[in-house]
Design a protein around this motif. Structure first.
Motif, PDB file in Angstrom:
ATOM      1  N   ALA A 300       0.828  -1.175  -0.121  1.00 62.06           N
ATOM      2  CA  ALA A 300      -0.020  -0.019  -0.100  1.00 62.06           C
ATOM      3  C   ALA A 300       0.686   1.138   0.099  1.00 62.06           C
ATOM      4  O   ALA A 300       0.300   2.245  -0.385  1.00 62.06           O
ATOM      5  N   THR A 301       2.141   1.205   0.392  1.00 67.68           N
ATOM      6  CA  THR A 301       3.061   2.321   0.339  1.00 67.68           C
ATOM      7  C   THR A 301       3.728   2.423  -0.691  1.00 67.68           C
ATOM      8  O   THR A 301       4.841   3.263  -0.847  1.00 67.68           O
ATOM      9  N   GLY A 302       3.500   1.428  -1.700  1.00 68.45           N
ATOM     10  CA  GLY A 302       4.382   1.442  -2.991  1.00 68.45           C
ATOM     11  C   GLY A 302       5.622   0.886  -2.990  1.00 68.45           C
ATOM     12  O   GLY A 302       6.496   1.197  -3.452  1.00 68.45           O
ATOM     13  N   HIS A 303       6.045  -0.320  -2.016  1.00 64.44           N
ATOM     14  CA  HIS A 303       7.053  -0.977  -1.984  1.00 64.44           C
ATOM     15  C   HIS A 303       7.086  -2.179  -2.844  1.00 64.44           C
ATOM     16  O   HIS A 303       6.010  -3.189  -2.521  1.00 64.44           O
ATOM     17  N   LEU A 304       7.746  -2.353  -4.013  1.00 65.61           N
ATOM     18  CA  LEU A 304       7.773  -3.384  -4.797  1.00 65.61           C
ATOM     19  C   LEU A 304       8.786  -4.348  -4.413  1.00 65.61           C
ATOM     20  O   LEU A 304       9.834  -4.263  -4.237  1.00 65.61           O
ATOM     21  N   GLN A 305       8.193  -5.842  -4.739  1.00 68.50           N
ATOM     22  CA  GLN A 305       9.039  -6.936  -4.404  1.00 68.50           C
ATOM     23  C   GLN A 305       8.611  -7.739  -5.699  1.00 68.50           C
ATOM     24  O   GLN A 305       7.562  -7.924  -5.758  1.00 68.50           O
ATOM     25  N   SER A 306       9.868  -8.007  -6.447  1.00 68.93           N
ATOM     26  CA  SER A 306       9.591  -9.188  -7.596  1.00 68.93           C
ATOM     27  C   SER A 306      10.625  -9.967  -7.824  1.00 68.93           C
ATOM     28  O   SER A 306      11.885  -9.974  -7.368  1.00 68.93           O
ATOM     29  N   THR A 307      10.504 -10.894  -8.437  1.00 66.86           N
ATOM     30  CA  THR A 307      11.460 -12.194  -8.856  1.00 66.86           C
ATOM     31  C   THR A 307      11.086 -12.546 -10.503  1.00 66.86           C
ATOM     32  O   THR A 307      10.025 -12.264 -10.775  1.00 66.86           O
ATOM     33  N   TRP A 308      12.151 -12.571 -10.880  1.00 66.54           N
ATOM     34  CA  TRP A 308      12.251 -12.909 -12.398  1.00 66.54           C
ATOM     35  C   TRP A 308      13.118 -14.129 -12.682  1.00 66.54           C
ATOM     36  O   TRP A 308      14.086 -14.383 -12.231  1.00 66.54           O
ATOM     37  N   ARG A 309      12.743 -14.690 -13.971  1.00 70.88           N
ATOM     38  CA  ARG A 309      13.609 -15.736 -14.475  1.00 70.88           C
ATOM     39  C   ARG A 309      14.033 -15.577 -15.667  1.00 70.88           C
ATOM     40  O   ARG A 309      13.176 -15.216 -16.563  1.00 70.88           O
ATOM     41  N   ILE A 310      15.303 -15.658 -16.102  1.00 65.86           N
ATOM     42  CA  ILE A 310      15.875 -15.856 -17.426  1.00 65.86           C
ATOM     43  C   ILE A 310      16.132 -17.047 -17.881  1.00 65.86           C
ATOM     44  O   ILE A 310      17.173 -17.699 -17.262  1.00 65.86           O
ATOM     45  N   THR A 311      15.807 -17.472 -19.107  1.00 64.29           N
ATOM     46  CA  THR A 311      15.986 -18.862 -19.561  1.00 64.29           C
ATOM     47  C   THR A 311      16.515 -18.784 -20.895  1.00 64.29           C
ATOM     48  O   THR A 311      15.887 -18.024 -21.645  1.00 64.29           O
ATOM     49  N   ASN A 312      17.526 -19.557 -21.091  1.00 62.04           N
ATOM     50  CA  ASN A 312      18.320 -19.655 -22.646  1.00 62.04           C
ATOM     51  C   ASN A 312      17.410 -20.560 -23.387  1.00 62.04           C
ATOM     52  O   ASN A 312      17.209 -21.883 -23.070  1.00 62.04           O
ATOM     53  N   THR A 313      17.249 -19.905 -24.571  1.00 59.02           N
ATOM     54  CA  THR A 313      16.519 -20.953 -25.649  1.00 59.02           C
ATOM     55  C   THR A 313      17.313 -21.445 -26.646  1.00 59.02           C
ATOM     56  O   THR A 313      16.982 -22.119 -27.573  1.00 59.02           O
TER      57      THR A 313
END
Length: 728
Positions: A300-313
């Protein structure tokens, strides 16, 4: 994207610079024709917020404002709180409107077309690639370099009309590696606007008609970081490409740039590092890395938490660089990194990345893109974009003086400027308050209070609530306090308010002083939002900001005949309301000398040259007044010697009658160095780094440069001061 680039470089000579002050004497005000303008100040969800002004004063329907639709269709309404005009285009026809107030008729204002009619393929452009370059035999004194570039970028498209699109490049990163200089990172310079303007050659009548082929005019401002050495360079003049495109994105279209562009050290913008003589490139799409968002939450205060995955094709593993671009706010984790990824299907064929940040609430619609590229070897590129909104409520505030011309945001310094009789002050204490509600629903029972912290005058005074004293610029009879409690509608609400009266004489006696202001938004059941800003009060325009130069500069050691700092003064900054002419009586240079006979070769006031832009008119007709003779080798304008290096305000009155200047005249003040001056024994000048009070553009020119080769220094005001004394 595959990018084939040929770049040639040559070294250039460095330079430094200094600063100056004009003394002005305006005659009594004279009547001028009224001007009605309409400027777009914001765009929220496809709705254009337009601020109509009459002679620089915002107006609304209560002042008799009406709108005529000249072309296209759409809705026109007025914000009941800010009284700004809200215009939204509909359909595929460009919307053009014209404002009027009684007999005063404004100019046609193009709003554009409904963004929903723009094909999706033209809204966002993400690209990546690599390439080769070839030696250039046409520049024997230069050398060519091979640049193998892979990139991820985002371009926002603005539909100017059915036949024209304008792309703004703000977020993007390019990576490359050279055997000599090592790895390089290229980004867009945030201090300038990189863009491409596409103009259709087939004149489409609807959004469904073909847009291409189209001419493309591109202007790029880059920052190049040489990662091995830590050196960063920027170009202050755009790198321009002109071509014809037959499709979008413009894959395989040859792009060639042949006008030399000089890059300067980012740490010393006066010192040139290299010149790119020409560049050739072609773009090709490639996507070997699949990137997904595996988790994204915003508090609600604008704190972003994110996770991402990079996969080689692909079947090739390589070292890669990953990076985040977009509305990153205040990152709490790295925004860039490097790692090694294995081939597709291998145990190391995927890489996980996390990103946390406190988001900035100044933008309603936001996005974050994770890009990844290999800087050399096998080509690996990929990107993924997540869009979102800042949740809840956010307040922004900016204290400033009155707007002095259409589109002016008002300066962070407030000045005493009275008419000859002392009855009218045209600079008021002003505030801009912006409320962003991204919750998706109205937020009611909000109390807004604006207070001044008077402890700077007397520690016993504390905060003084001035909410009732601030009046809406659109309706001076309505105070900011009269709206309490407010209900914040979804989207953006903007207030422009001021205190339409002169300050007390007792307060004037305390000037100069910087006064903090506090804006609080409170609610019975929610948290209090508090934002602060500072407004500088000055007895007159150009008064010293803090009285202490943070930097000293000597133009070049040794200086040569014709070395000059040319400072441009825009006419719209010189003239208060109601004044159509001013008398320029002289100049003031803030300087010190390390020798008893120090000083300058000459100081000259010149008109602006409309052909050589930007430059002073160097013809005999362009000279308005001055002291000394250029190139005579004499110190004609003396600067006091001070063994301690303390600065003095050197007054240089122009001989003869004052120079009368009209309200449309841009001026240049040229200060010429004495030939042979050196850093050890010469004349130094001061720079006061106060970004908010930059009054003019200063360029250091070297003799024989036409058009002039210059190095603008951003972030400093060159001790440039303008003083207005109203009298006969």
């Amino acid at each position: 994207m595959d990018r084939r680039i040929r770049i040639s470089l040559e070294s250039v000579t460095p330079s430094l610079a200094f600063a100056v002050l004009i003394v002005l004497l305006p005659p009594p005000p004279t009547a001028v024709a009224q001007q009605l303008t309409a400027d777009v100040s914001d765009v929220v969800d496809g709705t254009y917020l337009v601020r109509p002004t009459l002679d620089g004063t915002p107006i609304s329907s209560s002042d008799g404002l009406t709108w005529e639709t000249r072309a296209g269709s759409g809705s026109i309404s007025e914000d009941p709180f800010t009284h700004m005009t809200m215009i939204r285009a509909s359909g595929t026809t460009p919307l053009v409107v014209r404002p009027s107030v009684g007999p005063v008729i404004g100019v046609d204002t193009p709003i554009g077309i409904d963004p929903g009619t723009v094909p999706a393929a033209q809204l966002v452009f993400a690209a990546a690639g690599g390439g080769v370059c070839f030696a250039n035999p046409n520049h024997a004194s230069c050398f060519s370099v091979t640049v193998d570039v892979r990139s991820i970028l985002e371009a926002n498209v603005i539909p100017r009309s059915l036949s024209q699109r304008e792309l703004h490049y703000q977020y993007g990163e390019y990576y490359s590696s050279d055997p000599i200089v090592g790895p390089m990172r290229i980004t867009y310079n945030p201090q300038a606007r990189s863009r491409t303007v596409l103009t259709s050659l087939v004149n489409p009548q609807t959004a469904r008609d073909p847009f291409f082929p189209a001419t493309a005019h591109s202007e790029f401002f880059f920052q190049i970081d040489f990662l091995a050495s830590g050196i960063s360079v920027v170009n202050t003049q755009p790198m321009v490409f002109e071509t014809t495109m037959f499709r979008w994105p413009p894959f395989a279209a040859p792009l060639e740039h042949q006008s030399p562009v000089t890059f300067y050290f980012a740490s010393d913008p006066n010192t040139a590092c290299m010149t790119i003589q020409n560049q050739y490139m072609s773009l090709y799409p490639t996507t070997e890395l699949a990137i997904t968002s595996t988790g994204l939450t915003i508090s609600a205060t604008g704190h972003l938490q994110s996770t991402w995955r990079i996969t080689n094709t692909s079947a090739n593993g390589a070292a890669i660089r990953w990076f985040f671009i977009g509305n990153l706010g205040t990152p709490e984790s790295p925004t860039r990194g490097s790692t090694t990824i294995g081939a597709a299907g291998s145990p190391t064929g995927s890489v996980d990345v996390a990103f946390d940040s406190q988001l900035d609430a100044s933008t309603l619609s936001q996005f974050v893109t994770l890009g990844a590229v290999s800087e050399s070897g096998p080509r690996l590129t990929g990107a993924h974009k997540e869009t979102f909104r800042f949740p809840g409520l956010e307040i922004q505030v900016r204290l400033h003086g009155s707007s002095q011309f259409p589109g002016d945001h008002g300066e962070k310094d407030w000045f005493i400027r009275a008419d000859p009789a002392g009855t009218i002050v045209d600079d008021f204490i002003s505030a801009t308050i912006v409320v962003d509600n991204s919750s998706g629903h109205p937020i009611a029972n909000q109390q807004v209070h604006l207070a001044a912290d008077l402890t700077v005058l007397n520690p016993k005074l504390g905060l003084r609530d001035m909410t009732s004293a601030f009046r809406l610029v659109s309706n001076p009879k309505v105070s900011l306090a009269s709206g309490n409690p407010y209900t914040w509608a979804p989207g953006r609400t903007r207030f422009e308010a001021n205190i339409p009266a002169a300050i007390s004489r007792s307060f004037q006696a305390a000037l100069p002083v910087n006064v903090p202001f506090v804006v609080r938004n409170t609610t019975p059941s929610g948290p209090t939002i508090e934002r602060r800003d500072v407004l500088g009060f000055r007895p007159h325009r150009g008064f010293v900001d803090d009285g202490s130069p943070e930097g000293t500069f000597f133009a070049e050691s040794p200086s040569r005949t014709g070395d000059v700092l040319a400072t441009r003064f825009s006419a719209r900054r010189l003239f208060p309301h109601g004044v159509s002419q001013i008398n320029v009586t002289g100049a003031v240079v803030v300087a010190t000398s390390s020798r008893s006979n120090g000083g300058f070769d000459a100081i000259q006031l010149r008109r602006h040259d409309p052909i050589l832009e930007p430059a002073a008119d160097e013809s005999p007709q362009g000279l308005l007044a001055g002291r000394g003779g250029v190139g005579d080798g004499m110190t004609d304008v003396a600067v006091p010697f001070d063994p301690n290096g303390l600065f003095s305000a050197v007054s240089v009155p122009f001989l003869g009658a004052p120079v009368r200047i009209g309200a449309s005249d841009d001026l240049w003040l040229n200060v010429y160095m004495t030939p042979g001056d050196t850093v050890i024994s010469g004349t130094f000048l001061g720079e006061d780094r106060t970004e908010e009070t930059i009054l003019g553009d200063a360029f250091f020119l070297k003799p024989g440069a036409t058009p002039p080769r210059y190095a603008p220094r951003e972030g400093g005001n060159w001790m440039t001061r303008l003083t207005f004394t109203v009298g006969p």
